[in-house]
Structure formats: structure tokens, C-alpha cells
Design a protein around this motif. Structure first.
Motif, PDB file in Angstrom:
ATOM      1  N   ASP A 148     -15.395  45.778  63.101  1.00 40.12           N
ATOM      2  CA  ASP A 148     -14.600  46.934  62.674  1.00 40.12           C
ATOM      3  C   ASP A 148     -13.143  46.533  62.447  1.00 40.12           C
ATOM      4  N   CYS A 149     -12.601  45.750  63.358  1.00 43.95           N
ATOM      5  CA  CYS A 149     -11.200  45.323  63.270  1.00 43.95           C
ATOM      6  C   CYS A 149     -10.961  44.477  62.027  1.00 43.95           C
ATOM      7  N   ALA A 150     -11.918  43.618  61.710  1.00 42.86           N
ATOM      8  CA  ALA A 150     -11.752  42.692  60.586  1.00 42.86           C
ATOM      9  C   ALA A 150     -12.247  43.264  59.264  1.00 42.86           C
ATOM     10  N   GLY A 151     -12.751  44.495  59.290  1.00 46.58           N
ATOM     11  CA  GLY A 151     -13.226  45.113  58.057  1.00 46.58           C
ATOM     12  C   GLY A 151     -14.625  44.704  57.665  1.00 46.58           C
ATOM     13  N   GLY A 152     -15.377  44.183  58.607  1.00 44.39           N
ATOM     14  CA  GLY A 152     -16.739  43.751  58.313  1.00 44.39           C
ATOM     15  C   GLY A 152     -17.758  44.694  58.921  1.00 44.39           C
ATOM     16  N   GLN A 153     -19.009  44.311  58.827  1.00 39.44           N
ATOM     17  CA  GLN A 153     -20.091  45.093  59.410  1.00 39.44           C
ATOM     18  C   GLN A 153     -21.036  44.158  60.139  1.00 39.44           C
ATOM     19  N   MET A 154     -21.541  44.642  61.261  1.00 39.29           N
ATOM     20  CA  MET A 154     -22.541  43.870  61.989  1.00 39.29           C
ATOM     21  C   MET A 154     -23.864  43.924  61.258  1.00 39.29           C
ATOM     22  N   ARG A 155     -24.639  42.901  61.422  1.00 40.99           N
ATOM     23  CA  ARG A 155     -26.001  42.917  60.888  1.00 40.99           C
ATOM     24  C   ARG A 155     -26.796  43.971  61.651  1.00 40.99           C
ATOM     25  N   PRO A 156     -27.854  44.484  61.030  1.00 43.27           N
ATOM     26  CA  PRO A 156     -28.632  45.550  61.679  1.00 43.27           C
ATOM     27  C   PRO A 156     -29.237  45.140  63.025  1.00 43.27           C
ATOM     28  N   ARG A 157     -29.661  43.880  63.139  1.00 48.68           N
ATOM     29  CA  ARG A 157     -30.244  43.429  64.405  1.00 48.68           C
ATOM     30  C   ARG A 157     -29.325  42.410  65.064  1.00 48.68           C
ATOM     31  N   PHE A 158     -28.886  42.723  66.273  1.00 51.53           N
ATOM     32  CA  PHE A 158     -28.045  41.794  67.024  1.00 51.53           C
ATOM     33  C   PHE A 158     -28.952  40.772  67.698  1.00 51.53           C
ATOM     34  N   ARG A 159     -28.556  39.493  67.649  1.00 46.74           N
ATOM     35  CA  ARG A 159     -29.366  38.426  68.230  1.00 46.74           C
ATOM     36  C   ARG A 159     -28.504  37.558  69.140  1.00 46.74           C
ATOM     37  N   TYR A 160     -28.958  37.383  70.378  1.00 49.63           N
ATOM     38  CA  TYR A 160     -28.266  36.502  71.320  1.00 49.63           C
ATOM     39  C   TYR A 160     -28.682  35.056  71.056  1.00 49.63           C
ATOM     40  N   VAL A 161     -27.741  34.146  71.155  1.00 49.91           N
ATOM     41  CA  VAL A 161     -28.031  32.715  71.060  1.00 49.91           C
ATOM     42  C   VAL A 161     -28.068  32.197  72.488  1.00 49.91           C
ATOM     43  N   GLU A 162     -29.195  31.670  72.893  1.00 47.46           N
ATOM     44  CA  GLU A 162     -29.360  31.268  74.286  1.00 47.46           C
ATOM     45  C   GLU A 162     -28.866  29.856  74.571  1.00 47.46           C
ATOM     46  N   ASP A 163     -28.878  28.975  73.570  1.00 52.07           N
ATOM     47  CA  ASP A 163     -28.424  27.597  73.784  1.00 52.07           C
ATOM     48  C   ASP A 163     -26.899  27.551  73.850  1.00 52.07           C
ATOM     49  N   SER A 164     -26.381  26.445  74.358  1.00 53.07           N
ATOM     50  CA  SER A 164     -24.934  26.252  74.391  1.00 53.07           C
ATOM     51  C   SER A 164     -24.378  26.239  72.980  1.00 53.07           C
ATOM     52  N   ALA A 165     -23.304  26.961  72.766  1.00 50.60           N
ATOM     53  CA  ALA A 165     -22.655  26.999  71.454  1.00 50.60           C
ATOM     54  C   ALA A 165     -21.945  25.682  71.152  1.00 50.60           C
ATOM     55  N   LYS A 166     -21.767  24.851  72.166  1.00 45.13           N
ATOM     56  CA  LYS A 166     -21.016  23.609  71.990  1.00 45.13           C
ATOM     57  C   LYS A 166     -21.902  22.414  71.682  1.00 45.13           C
ATOM     58  N   GLY A 167     -23.195  22.626  71.625  1.00 44.79           N
ATOM     59  CA  GLY A 167     -24.100  21.535  71.269  1.00 44.79           C
ATOM     60  C   GLY A 167     -24.512  20.680  72.448  1.00 44.79           C
ATOM     61  N   ASP A 168     -25.359  19.707  72.168  1.00 41.89           N
ATOM     62  CA  ASP A 168     -25.921  18.851  73.214  1.00 41.89           C
ATOM     63  C   ASP A 168     -25.288  17.472  73.270  1.00 41.89           C
ATOM     64  N   THR A 169     -24.348  17.177  72.373  1.00 40.15           N
ATOM     65  CA  THR A 169     -23.735  15.851  72.348  1.00 40.15           C
ATOM     66  C   THR A 169     -22.221  15.988  72.412  1.00 40.15           C
ATOM     67  N   GLY A 170     -21.562  14.875  72.544  1.00 36.13           N
ATOM     68  CA  GLY A 170     -20.106  14.860  72.568  1.00 36.13           C
ATOM     69  C   GLY A 170     -19.542  15.252  73.921  1.00 36.13           C
ATOM     70  N   PRO A 171     -18.273  15.624  73.956  1.00 35.34           N
ATOM     71  CA  PRO A 171     -17.612  15.873  75.243  1.00 35.34           C
ATOM     72  C   PRO A 171     -18.164  17.078  75.994  1.00 35.34           C
ATOM     73  N   HIS A 172     -18.868  17.970  75.302  1.00 39.68           N
ATOM     74  CA  HIS A 172     -19.388  19.162  75.965  1.00 39.68           C
ATOM     75  C   HIS A 172     -20.879  19.079  76.260  1.00 39.68           C
ATOM     76  N   ALA A 173     -21.458  17.890  76.200  1.00 35.36           N
ATOM     77  CA  ALA A 173     -22.884  17.734  76.506  1.00 35.36           C
ATOM     78  C   ALA A 173     -23.146  18.306  77.893  1.00 35.36           C
ATOM     79  N   GLY A 174     -24.190  19.088  78.008  1.00 40.44           N
ATOM     80  CA  GLY A 174     -24.525  19.692  79.297  1.00 40.44           C
ATOM     81  C   GLY A 174     -23.842  21.019  79.542  1.00 40.44           C
ATOM     82  N   SER A 175     -23.110  21.552  78.560  1.00 35.19           N
ATOM     83  CA  SER A 175     -22.463  22.850  78.727  1.00 35.19           C
ATOM     84  C   SER A 175     -23.517  23.931  78.897  1.00 35.19           C
TER      85      SER A 175
END
Length: 160
Positions: free
Chosen positions: A107-134
Motif C-alpha cells: 500500500d505504501c509503495a503503490g503496489g498490490q499483494m498477490r492474491p495468495r500469500f506464500r511463506y518462504v521456509e528456507d533461509s533467505a540468505k542461501g546455503d553458501t557464503g558467509p551466511h551458510a547455516g542461517s
């Protein structure tokens, strides 16, 4: 600040797994008085001419801060005092009220959410690099939803 103990990025300060984030010296910090702040040095890929940083990947300037707390205060003050439009969202709001928070952001940015909200269960930072294991979504819920687990790695004298 406890996250700085896991991923200190380019910040350098004396800290140990048993005493982190180590804001002030305790009886185990040799060469420091108990209660004295622990200095922090941050490596920036910039040159500082006066107060203005200029990007320069060849220069590795270290900036001194009296403590990790001063670094955080100065870093976030630059964002809160900025004169350009910005949106700040607390991690906890995304974690515990994700759909409502994302809806308000759209709403703040002038956009719209998709009709179905979906949670992402994996780490958003990935499995490699400095954040491996997040932590992913469920592990974050368990950690940040429980004050004992959230404060686990912070010593009592620093949390008070």
C-alpha cells in the motif's frame, strides 16, 4: 547485536564466543578495566575526505568507533536522519505478522499483494557464503519468539 557475533562483516573488535557482543570489558578482558568500552574498527572500501566517504575499492580505510553500540547508533542514525524517502521494516514484524506487514508495504509503495500469500521456509540468505547455516522461517520463529533463546548468547551483565 548478537548477530554480529555470528557474522561480523568488516567490523573488528575483541570478542569471544563466551562474551559476545562484548560491549564493555569484564574481568576476562585483559588490558581493559571492567566496564570500559571495547573499541571497534570497521573496514570500508572508501576514502574519507572530511566527513564525506568516496567509493574507492582500492582503499581499505578503517574507521574507529568507541564501541559496537556507537557503530550501531551512528549507522542507524544515518538512515533515520536521511532526507530521502525510505521505508524501515522491523524483522520481527515480517516474522510474526508477515502478511499484514507486506500488505502495508505494498500500500505504501503503490503496489498490490498477490492474491495468495506464500511463506518462504528456507533461509533467505542461501546455503553458501558467509551466511551458510542461517536460520529459515521456522527456526527464526522458535528463536525470536522465545525470550530465553533470543537472549541465549548475551551475557546477563550486557543485557541489563
Amino acid at each position: 547485536m548478537a548477530s554480529m557475533c555470528r557474522h561480523s562483516y568488516e567490523a573488528r573488535w575483541r570478542h569471544y564466543p563466551e562474551h559476545c557482543p562484548n560491549l564493555v570489558a569484564n574481568r576476562f578482558d585483559k588490558g581493559k578495566e571492567v566496564g570500559e568500552t571495547i573499541p571497534v574498527f570497521v573496514k570500508f572500501a572508501t576514502q574519507h575526505i572530511g566527513d564525506e566517504p568516496t567509493p574507492d575499492p582500492k582503499n581499505r580505510t578503517f574507521i574507529h568507533y568507541d564501541s559496537l553500540l556507537e557503530l550501531w547508533n551512528r549507522w542507524y542514525t544515518e538512515w533515520t536522519a536521511a532526507e530521502f524517502p525510505r521505508l524501515m521494516v522491523r524483522f520481527e514484524d515480517l516474522l510474526f505478522h508477515a502478511e499484514e506487514t507486506i500488505s502495508q508495504i505494498c500500500d505504501c509503495a503503490g503496489g498490490q499483494m498477490r492474491p495468495r500469500f506464500r511463506y518462504v521456509e528456507d533461509s533467505a540468505k542461501g546455503d553458501t557464503g558467509p551466511h551458510a547455516g542461517s536460520a529459515g522461517f521456522l527456526a527464526s520463529l522458535v528463536t525470536y519468539g522465545n525470550s530465553t533463546k533470543r537472549m541465549k548468547d548475551i551475557l546477563t551483565d550486557e543485557a541489563d
